[in-house]
Design an enzyme around this catalytic site. Structure first.
Site, PDB file in Angstrom:
ATOM      1  N   ASN A   5       5.224  -3.844  -4.205  1.00 57.10           N
ATOM      2  CA  ASN A   5       5.569  -3.904  -5.627  1.00 57.10           C
ATOM      3  C   ASN A   5       6.505  -2.760  -6.040  1.00 57.10           C
ATOM      4  OD1 ASN A   5       5.662  -4.455  -8.310  1.00 57.10           O
ATOM      5  ND2 ASN A   5       3.454  -4.314  -8.662  1.00 57.10           N
ATOM      6  N   HIS A   7      -7.325   5.130 -11.459  1.00 55.53           N
ATOM      7  CA  HIS A   7      -5.921   4.995 -11.033  1.00 55.53           C
ATOM      8  C   HIS A   7      -5.278   6.336 -10.705  1.00 55.53           C
ATOM      9  CE1 HIS A   7      -2.251   2.336 -10.983  1.00 55.53           C
ATOM     10  NE2 HIS A   7      -3.198   1.517 -10.589  1.00 55.53           N
ATOM     11  N   GLU A  66     -11.538  -8.287  -5.004  1.00 59.84           N
ATOM     12  CA  GLU A  66     -10.829  -8.311  -6.292  1.00 59.84           C
ATOM     13  C   GLU A  66     -10.137  -9.655  -6.464  1.00 59.84           C
ATOM     14  OE1 GLU A  66      -7.871  -5.291  -6.598  1.00 59.84           O
ATOM     15  OE2 GLU A  66      -7.519  -5.618  -8.713  1.00 59.84           O
ATOM     16  N   ARG A 107     -14.232  -5.650 -13.971  1.00 57.52           N
ATOM     17  CA  ARG A 107     -13.635  -4.324 -14.142  1.00 57.52           C
ATOM     18  C   ARG A 107     -13.274  -4.159 -15.605  1.00 57.52           C
ATOM     19  NH1 ARG A 107      -7.714  -2.427 -12.005  1.00 57.52           N
ATOM     20  NH2 ARG A 107      -7.129  -3.234 -14.067  1.00 57.52           N
ATOM     21  N   TYR A 158      -2.729   2.433 -18.372  1.00 61.76           N
ATOM     22  CA  TYR A 158      -2.887   1.515 -17.245  1.00 61.76           C
ATOM     23  C   TYR A 158      -4.059   0.572 -17.475  1.00 61.76           C
ATOM     24  CZ  TYR A 158      -4.775  -0.426 -13.055  1.00 61.76           C
ATOM     25  OH  TYR A 158      -5.288  -1.332 -12.169  1.00 61.76           O
ATOM     26  N   HIS A 217      -8.036  -4.799  -1.951  1.00 60.30           N
ATOM     27  CA  HIS A 217      -7.166  -4.843  -3.122  1.00 60.30           C
ATOM     28  C   HIS A 217      -6.640  -6.274  -3.255  1.00 60.30           C
ATOM     29  CE1 HIS A 217      -3.120  -3.204  -4.910  1.00 60.30           C
ATOM     30  NE2 HIS A 217      -3.927  -3.616  -5.859  1.00 60.30           N
ATOM     31  N   ASP A 269       0.072  -8.644  -7.433  1.00 54.83           N
ATOM     32  CA  ASP A 269       1.302  -8.304  -6.716  1.00 54.83           C
ATOM     33  C   ASP A 269       1.144  -8.379  -5.212  1.00 54.83           C
ATOM     34  OD1 ASP A 269      -0.112  -5.829  -7.970  1.00 54.83           O
ATOM     35  OD2 ASP A 269       0.714  -5.106  -6.083  1.00 54.83           O
ATOM     36  N   GLU A 290     -13.073   3.705  -9.257  1.00 49.01           N
ATOM     37  CA  GLU A 290     -11.993   3.491  -8.288  1.00 49.01           C
ATOM     38  C   GLU A 290     -10.875   4.509  -8.444  1.00 49.01           C
ATOM     39  OE1 GLU A 290     -10.262  -0.358  -8.598  1.00 49.01           O
ATOM     40  OE2 GLU A 290      -8.612   0.117  -7.267  1.00 49.01           O
ATOM     41  N   HIS A 322     -10.685  -8.774 -14.004  1.00 50.02           N
ATOM     42  CA  HIS A 322     -10.250  -7.672 -14.864  1.00 50.02           C
ATOM     43  C   HIS A 322     -10.457  -8.027 -16.331  1.00 50.02           C
ATOM     44  CE1 HIS A 322      -7.107  -6.032 -11.737  1.00 50.02           C
ATOM     45  NE2 HIS A 322      -8.307  -6.152 -11.233  1.00 50.02           N
ATOM     46  N   TRP A 379       0.633   7.537 -11.906  1.00 49.20           N
ATOM     47  CA  TRP A 379       0.475   6.345 -12.750  1.00 49.20           C
ATOM     48  C   TRP A 379      -0.699   5.528 -12.284  1.00 49.20           C
ATOM     49  CZ3 TRP A 379       0.782   1.013 -11.680  1.00 49.20           C
ATOM     50  CH2 TRP A 379       0.629   0.229 -12.827  1.00 49.20           C
TER      51      TRP A 379
HETATM   52  C1  GCO Z   1      -5.895  -2.679  -8.776  1.00 49.29           C
HETATM   53  C2  GCO Z   1      -4.620  -1.907  -8.697  1.00 49.29           C
HETATM   54  C3  GCO Z   1      -3.449  -2.540  -9.400  1.00 49.29           C
HETATM   55  C4  GCO Z   1      -2.194  -1.760  -9.082  1.00 49.29           C
HETATM   56  C5  GCO Z   1      -1.086  -2.685  -8.676  1.00 49.29           C
HETATM   57  C6  GCO Z   1       0.137  -1.907  -8.246  1.00 49.29           C
HETATM   58  O1  GCO Z   1      -6.959  -2.050  -8.742  1.00 49.29           O
HETATM   59  O2  GCO Z   1      -5.780  -3.929  -8.764  1.00 49.29           O
HETATM   60  O3  GCO Z   1      -4.835  -0.571  -9.118  1.00 49.29           O
HETATM   61  O4  GCO Z   1      -3.676  -2.658 -10.756  1.00 49.29           O
HETATM   62  O5  GCO Z   1      -1.793  -0.960 -10.158  1.00 49.29           O
HETATM   63  O6  GCO Z   1      -1.548  -3.511  -7.638  1.00 49.29           O
HETATM   64  O7  GCO Z   1       1.138  -2.774  -7.796  1.00 49.29           O
HETATM   65 MG    MG Z   2      -6.768   0.000  -8.357  1.00 48.93          MG
END
Ligand code: GCO
Ligand code: MG
Length: 401
Positions: free
Chosen positions: A37, A211, A338, A147, A159, A311, A315, A235, A122, A401
């Site tokens: 990404n 994050h 996830e 989440r 975020y 993960h 993306d 996380e 989410h 970020w």
């Molecule tokens: C999550 C991740 C995403 C990322 C993204 C970056 O826990 O799913 O933190 O939110 O920010 O995948 O490209």
């Molecule tokens: Mg994450």
């Protein structure tokens, strides 16, 4: 079985994806995700200019040797671009091998260790009440793990909330700039989980993604503050390059910890796993370099009481998501998966066999990993450069970020 051709397909049904498609002399094809990404074209160049020319002609059945050839053979090892490129090839080769065996990938890995896999979705809100309402909506749809992220008073975009984009460049085609205050965040987040538990009770697993934004002692503080709310995990509490920093967090709090989505080799996680400084490893097939290393990572985690939690944001393409599901169905130490429901246009380009029901996932029993790419449709969604946001403290300091 000889590799006769390799295509690198870039398509943007909802967001940019990079896909490796491998063709063989026995008519079997396989696909793998190679999406990174915000840096997609770097992976395309790595593949087209460096790996594809020495992949064509090789024996598609020799997955391990090809992985070692591209990992050790490059001399320059590791890194997100390299490992996403290798990951796309490796996943496509496992797809082909399972198809050749006439079985779903999880059978090739050792068969199913469970009937279905718990997933989490989410929920977010600009205000706490909105976030609570959105968690409740997922629960009404049968999800057992959610989440929760919330806007922070005094900060414009944060975020994980709707006003923070993760895929769209701003009008100057530059990353969106966001502002961060750890103090404001640390004061507010415990109130979110107090409200969630007060209004929704404890019969739902709650997760939260920091994050990468705290220092170890700040993460220890937040972990302690959240203990009454029994989170499933906290996380990316700190920037995870500093694996030793987790010792300090671990000494102060029993809130479970998850990390690893930005890791790309087992070495990034070795100390965390071997010292059991984390409870869930978030590494995912595309970024870890494919199915081949993911098996090793999952097994290392398993002998140290660490569970898997790949993960699975939007993306990563459905090809990566499906590979994660096959690995998760096999892994004896599966933790949770996830799940960010893909856009309809994404699913049209990447038809798949996986299913979601009652808050659980299953990869399906189609041969391979069960996801394909519709190349004709993919061509209708041209690449558009886009960036992840960047984050600054209120004084302008560039931050995580
Ligand atoms: C999550 C991740 C995403 C990322 C993204 C970056 O826990 O799913 O933190 O939110 O920010 O995948 O490209
Ligand atoms: Mg994450």
């Amino acid at each position: 079985m000889k590799i006769t051709d390799v295509k690198i397909i870039v398509t943007a049904p909802g967001r940019n994806f990079v896909t490796v498609k491998i063709f063989t002399d026995q008519g079997l094809t396989g696909i793998g995700d190679a999406t990174l990404n915000g840096r997609e074209k770097a992976v395309v160049a790595y593949l087209e200019d460096h790996l594809v020319p020495i992949l064509i002609g090789r024996d598609a059945s020799r997955i391990e040797d090809i992985w070692q050839y591209f990992y050790k053979g490059a001399y320059w090892r590791r890194g997100p671009v390299t490992m996403a490129a290798i990951g796309g090839i490796d996943t496509a080769l496992w797809d082909i091998k399972a198809k050749a065996a006439g079985m779903p990938l999880y059978q090739l890995l050792g068969g199913a260790s469970r009937e279905k896999m718990l997933c989490y979705v989410h929920a977010q809100g600009g205000e706490i009440a909105e976030a609570v309402d959105n968690v409740a909506k997922w629960m009404d749809k049968g999800y057992r793990a959610v989440r929760a992220q919330v806007g922070i008073p005094g900060l414009p975009a944060v975020y994980g909330t709707d006003n923070s984009t993760t895929n769209t460049a701003d009008r100057n085609n530059l990353p969106q700039e966001e502002t961060w205050s750890t103090a404001k965040y640390m004061r507010h987040v415990p109130m979110l989980f107090e409200a969630l538990r007060d209004q929704l009770g404890f019969d739902v697993e709650l997760l939260h993604d920091v994050h990468h934004r705290l220092t170890p002692i700040e993460a220890a503080r937040l972990g302690k503050d959240l203990e009454p709310y029994r989170l499933f995990w906290l996380e990316d509490a700190v920037a995870a390059e500093h694996q030793e920093g987790f010792r300090l967090i671990r000494n102060h709090t029993t809130t479970p910890l998850a990390v690893g989505e930005v890791f790309n080799t087992i070495w990034d996680a070795r100390l965390l796993i071997e010292e059991q400084l984390i409870d869930y490893i978030r590494m995912t097939t595309v970024h870890a370099g494919g199915v081949t290393p993911m098996r090793r990572i999952m097994d290392l985690a398993g002998i140290h009481n660490v569970r898997t939690a790949c993960h699975g944001a939007m993306d990563m393409s459905p090809a990566c998501f499906a590979a994660n599901l096959h690995l998760g169905l096999w892994a004896p130490n599966f933790g949770i998966q996830e799940y960010s429901p893909y856009l309809p246009e994404t699913l049209a380009v990447f038809p798949g066999a996986w299913t979601v029901a009652d808050g659980h996932l299953h990869p399906g029993d189609a041969p391979g990993h069960g996801v394909d790419i519709d190349e004709t449709l993919a061509a209708k969604y041209p690449y558009e450069r886009s960036y992840l946001p960047v984050n600054r403290l209120e004084d302008g300091t560039l931050w995580h970020w």
